[in-house]
Design a protein around this motif. Structure first.
Motif, mmCIF file in Angstrom:
data_model
loop_
_atom_site.group_PDB
_atom_site.id
_atom_site.type_symbol
_atom_site.label_atom_id
_atom_site.label_comp_id
_atom_site.label_asym_id
_atom_site.label_seq_id
_atom_site.Cartn_x
_atom_site.Cartn_y
_atom_site.Cartn_z
ATOM 1 N N SER A 154 0.839 -1.205 0.000
ATOM 2 C CA SER A 154 0.000 0.000 0.000
ATOM 3 C C SER A 154 0.870 1.250 0.000
ATOM 4 C CB SER A 154 -0.908 0.038 1.240
ATOM 5 O OG SER A 154 -1.339 -1.235 1.631
ATOM 6 N N VAL A 155 1.850 1.284 0.921
ATOM 7 C CA VAL A 155 2.702 2.475 1.082
ATOM 8 C C VAL A 155 3.534 2.719 -0.172
ATOM 9 C CG1 VAL A 155 4.612 3.494 2.400
ATOM 10 C CG2 VAL A 155 2.815 2.219 3.603
ATOM 11 N N MET A 156 4.190 1.659 -0.666
ATOM 12 C CA MET A 156 5.125 1.839 -1.775
ATOM 13 C C MET A 156 4.411 2.187 -3.088
ATOM 14 S SD MET A 156 7.862 1.659 -0.163
ATOM 15 C CE MET A 156 8.916 1.978 -1.584
ATOM 16 N N ILE A 157 3.253 1.583 -3.342
ATOM 17 C CA ILE A 157 2.537 1.903 -4.584
ATOM 18 C C ILE A 157 1.863 3.273 -4.468
ATOM 19 C CG2 ILE A 157 0.681 1.223 -6.176
ATOM 20 C CD1 ILE A 157 3.197 -0.586 -6.352
ATOM 21 N N GLN A 158 1.287 3.578 -3.287
ATOM 22 C CA GLN A 158 0.616 4.872 -3.121
ATOM 23 C C GLN A 158 1.606 6.035 -3.068
ATOM 24 O OE1 GLN A 158 -2.555 4.951 -0.160
ATOM 25 N NE2 GLN A 158 -3.165 2.868 -0.720
ATOM 26 N N TYR A 159 2.861 5.751 -2.785
ATOM 27 C CA TYR A 159 3.891 6.793 -2.882
ATOM 28 C C TYR A 159 3.928 7.337 -4.314
ATOM 29 C CZ TYR A 159 8.433 9.136 -2.856
ATOM 30 O OH TYR A 159 9.422 10.082 -2.988
ATOM 31 N N HIS A 160 3.790 6.435 -5.290
ATOM 32 C CA HIS A 160 3.904 6.798 -6.710
ATOM 33 C C HIS A 160 2.570 7.056 -7.400
ATOM 34 C CE1 HIS A 160 8.176 5.722 -6.924
ATOM 35 N NE2 HIS A 160 7.883 4.684 -6.180
ATOM 36 N N CYS A 161 1.499 6.390 -6.948
ATOM 37 C CA CYS A 161 0.242 6.383 -7.714
ATOM 38 C C CYS A 161 -0.979 6.593 -6.838
ATOM 39 C CB CYS A 161 0.044 5.027 -8.407
ATOM 40 S SG CYS A 161 1.314 4.575 -9.589
ATOM 41 N N ARG A 162 -1.993 7.204 -7.441
ATOM 42 C CA ARG A 162 -3.329 7.146 -6.855
ATOM 43 C C ARG A 162 -3.889 5.777 -7.207
ATOM 44 N NH1 ARG A 162 -7.481 10.812 -9.526
ATOM 45 N NH2 ARG A 162 -8.512 8.908 -10.160
ATOM 46 N N THR A 163 -4.548 5.134 -6.271
ATOM 47 C CA THR A 163 -5.076 3.789 -6.516
ATOM 48 C C THR A 163 -6.603 3.800 -6.402
ATOM 49 O OG1 THR A 163 -4.854 3.153 -4.173
ATOM 50 C CG2 THR A 163 -2.960 2.725 -5.605
ATOM 51 N N ASP A 164 -7.276 3.253 -7.402
ATOM 52 C CA ASP A 164 -8.745 3.227 -7.410
ATOM 53 C C ASP A 164 -9.248 1.816 -7.661
ATOM 54 O OD1 ASP A 164 -9.456 6.146 -7.256
ATOM 55 O OD2 ASP A 164 -8.225 6.201 -9.062
ATOM 56 N N PHE A 165 -10.072 1.321 -6.740
ATOM 57 C CA PHE A 165 -10.761 0.034 -6.912
ATOM 58 C C PHE A 165 -11.915 0.298 -7.879
ATOM 59 C CE2 PHE A 165 -11.909 -4.111 -4.852
ATOM 60 C CZ PHE A 165 -13.081 -4.334 -5.519
ATOM 61 N N LEU A 166 -11.915 -0.361 -9.038
ATOM 62 C CA LEU A 166 -12.968 -0.094 -10.019
ATOM 63 C C LEU A 166 -14.165 -1.023 -9.866
ATOM 64 C CD1 LEU A 166 -10.977 0.861 -13.251
ATOM 65 C CD2 LEU A 166 -11.769 2.312 -11.376
ATOM 66 N N PHE A 167 -13.938 -2.343 -9.962
ATOM 67 C CA PHE A 167 -15.065 -3.272 -9.750
ATOM 68 C C PHE A 167 -14.547 -4.690 -9.542
ATOM 69 C CE2 PHE A 167 -14.559 -2.751 -14.369
ATOM 70 C CZ PHE A 167 -14.545 -4.056 -14.850
ATOM 71 N N PRO A 168 -15.355 -5.527 -8.850
ATOM 72 C CA PRO A 168 -14.953 -6.920 -8.614
ATOM 73 C C PRO A 168 -15.225 -7.785 -9.847
ATOM 74 C CG PRO A 168 -17.071 -6.501 -7.577
ATOM 75 C CD PRO A 168 -16.638 -5.199 -8.193
ATOM 76 N N VAL A 169 -14.482 -8.888 -9.952
ATOM 77 C CA VAL A 169 -14.663 -9.839 -11.063
ATOM 78 C C VAL A 169 -14.796 -11.234 -10.447
ATOM 79 C CG1 VAL A 169 -13.693 -10.777 -13.195
ATOM 80 C CG2 VAL A 169 -13.231 -8.395 -12.572
ATOM 81 N N PRO A 170 -15.937 -11.908 -10.649
ATOM 82 C CA PRO A 170 -16.136 -13.230 -10.030
ATOM 83 C C PRO A 170 -15.320 -14.317 -10.729
ATOM 84 C CG PRO A 170 -18.019 -12.685 -11.405
ATOM 85 C CD PRO A 170 -17.127 -11.470 -11.423
ATOM 86 N N PRO A 171 -15.064 -15.437 -10.033
ATOM 87 C CA PRO A 171 -14.295 -16.538 -10.631
ATOM 88 C C PRO A 171 -14.891 -17.044 -11.946
ATOM 89 C CG PRO A 171 -14.547 -16.895 -8.270
ATOM 90 C CD PRO A 171 -15.404 -15.714 -8.617
ATOM 91 N N GLY A 172 -16.228 -17.003 -12.062
ATOM 92 C CA GLY A 172 -16.898 -17.525 -13.250
ATOM 93 C C GLY A 172 -16.615 -16.750 -14.529
ATOM 94 N N ALA A 173 -15.965 -15.576 -14.401
ATOM 95 C CA ALA A 173 -15.619 -14.773 -15.588
ATOM 96 C C ALA A 173 -14.412 -15.342 -16.320
ATOM 97 C CB ALA A 173 -15.354 -13.330 -15.175
ATOM 98 N N PHE A 174 -13.754 -16.358 -15.706
ATOM 99 C CA PHE A 174 -12.522 -16.914 -16.262
ATOM 100 C C PHE A 174 -12.679 -18.380 -16.642
ATOM 101 C CE2 PHE A 174 -11.352 -13.670 -13.176
ATOM 102 C CZ PHE A 174 -10.381 -12.924 -13.833
ATOM 103 N N ASN A 175 -11.796 -18.812 -17.512
ATOM 104 C CA ASN A 175 -11.649 -20.231 -17.810
ATOM 105 C C ASN A 175 -10.153 -20.578 -17.751
ATOM 106 O OD1 ASN A 175 -12.182 -22.855 -18.638
ATOM 107 N ND2 ASN A 175 -11.915 -22.334 -20.796
ATOM 108 N N PRO A 176 -9.732 -21.519 -16.897
ATOM 109 C CA PRO A 176 -10.533 -22.139 -15.826
ATOM 110 C C PRO A 176 -10.823 -21.134 -14.714
ATOM 111 C CG PRO A 176 -8.216 -22.737 -15.607
ATOM 112 C CD PRO A 176 -8.325 -21.968 -16.888
ATOM 113 N N PRO A 177 -11.932 -21.314 -13.975
ATOM 114 C CA PRO A 177 -12.230 -20.368 -12.896
ATOM 115 C C PRO A 177 -11.183 -20.470 -11.786
ATOM 116 C CG PRO A 177 -14.129 -21.771 -13.409
ATOM 117 C CD PRO A 177 -12.946 -22.364 -14.091
ATOM 118 N N PRO A 178 -10.600 -19.344 -11.364
ATOM 119 C CA PRO A 178 -9.659 -19.405 -10.238
ATOM 120 C C PRO A 178 -10.408 -19.673 -8.936
ATOM 121 C CG PRO A 178 -10.045 -17.131 -10.881
ATOM 122 C CD PRO A 178 -10.797 -17.985 -11.867
ATOM 123 N N ARG A 179 -9.685 -20.017 -7.890
ATOM 124 C CA ARG A 179 -10.324 -20.302 -6.598
ATOM 125 C C ARG A 179 -10.506 -19.032 -5.769
ATOM 126 N NH1 ARG A 179 -6.576 -24.603 -6.802
ATOM 127 N NH2 ARG A 179 -7.570 -26.609 -7.216
#
Length: 266
Positions: A154-179
């Motif tokens: 958190s500290v090291m990335i936020q030192y350089h960048c603004r960070t924005d959570f855009l949206f969640p992605v469920p496992p079913g959006a992938f093949n194979p679905p991750p755990r």
């Protein structure tokens, strides 16, 4: 399209949900003349809509079989594939000047942290980065002090960048679905650093050291750098745990150490 078996050693989970892909492209909002670089294009699920939006797309891919698949199915006029390990690739070679690169990728969990730090080393060339990551990692990237997710990343990335959570992605959006659940994060380099440090290497080392003892008071993690009295004099409570310190607190402490070392130098 020809089929490709996802490879465990490359951490491959291919994005297949069209609604998620379109939402991600809308979030990126690519323009025709953008200098867009996709890391790990996989089977081209995101590559295709990006190619439709920009005049030319660069992609960095390690897996030779996937490169052959992409070359068979996509127009090479609009796409340049760099067969390389993204962790070693010099992204600045694609840059047209400061803040020109727009980076996007569905990053395998096993390389996401070192890859972000690799890109940070070339941050002056980057306009923004959009990544699909494990949700737990995105939570750490966007964390605020005083929460369990706040840590070295958190500290090291936020030192350089603004960070924005855009949206969640469920496992079913992938093949194979991750755990695990995934999420999209946007990293936008600061125009002006919110808490500049005089010695970045020292700052990085100090943050790392303090979070190796995250359950102890910061005076423990900092004892090789500063006394409790010196921490207090810098305006930071030496009895606090590391996850209670802000980015500005860490910068102040690193600058205090740097200033003390400068006066000690012969």
């Amino acid at each position: 399209m020809g089929s490709h078996q996802a490879r465990k050693r490359f951490g491959q989970n291919f994005l297949t949900d069209q609604a998620i892909i379109q939402r991600l492209v809308r979030s990126i909002a690519p323009k025709p003349d953008d200098l867009m670089v996709e890391i790990g294009p996989g089977q081209g699920a995101l590559t295709r809509p990006l190619m439709d939006a920009v005049d030319h797309l660069h992609a960095v891919e390690l897996d030779r079989d996937l490169i052959a698949l992409l070359q068979r199915t996509l127009s090479e006029r609009r796409l340049t594939i760099h067969q390389a390990d993204a962790l070693r690739f010099d992204f600045s070679t694609l840059s047209s000047g400061p803040r020109s690169l727009r980076v996007v990728g569905n990053l395998p969990y096993n390389i996401s942290t070192p890859l972000m730090f690799h890109l940070i080393e070339q941050i002056s060339e980057v306009r923004d980065m959009h990544f699909m990551l494990q949700k737990e990692m995105v939570d750490r990237l966007v964390a605020v002090p005083g929460t369990s997710d706040w840590g070295r990343l958190s500290v090291m990335i936020q030192y350089h960048c603004r960070t924005d959570f855009l949206f969640p992605v469920p496992p079913g959006a992938f093949n194979p679905p991750p755990r695990v659940d995934s999420a999209i994060v946007r990293l936008t380099p600061h125009d002006q650093l919110p808490a500049p440090v005089t010695d970045y290497t020292l700052f990085s080392e100090l943050v790392n050291q303090v979070f190796t003892q995250r359950r102890k008071a910061v005076r423990n993690g900092l004892k090789r750098y500063l006394t409790a009295a010196e921490i207090n004099a810098a305006g930071v409570d030496p009895g606090l745990r590391p996850d209670c310190l802000s980015l500005a607190d860490f910068a102040t402490l690193a600058n205090t150490v740097a200033a003390a070392r400068a006066t000690e130098a012969p």
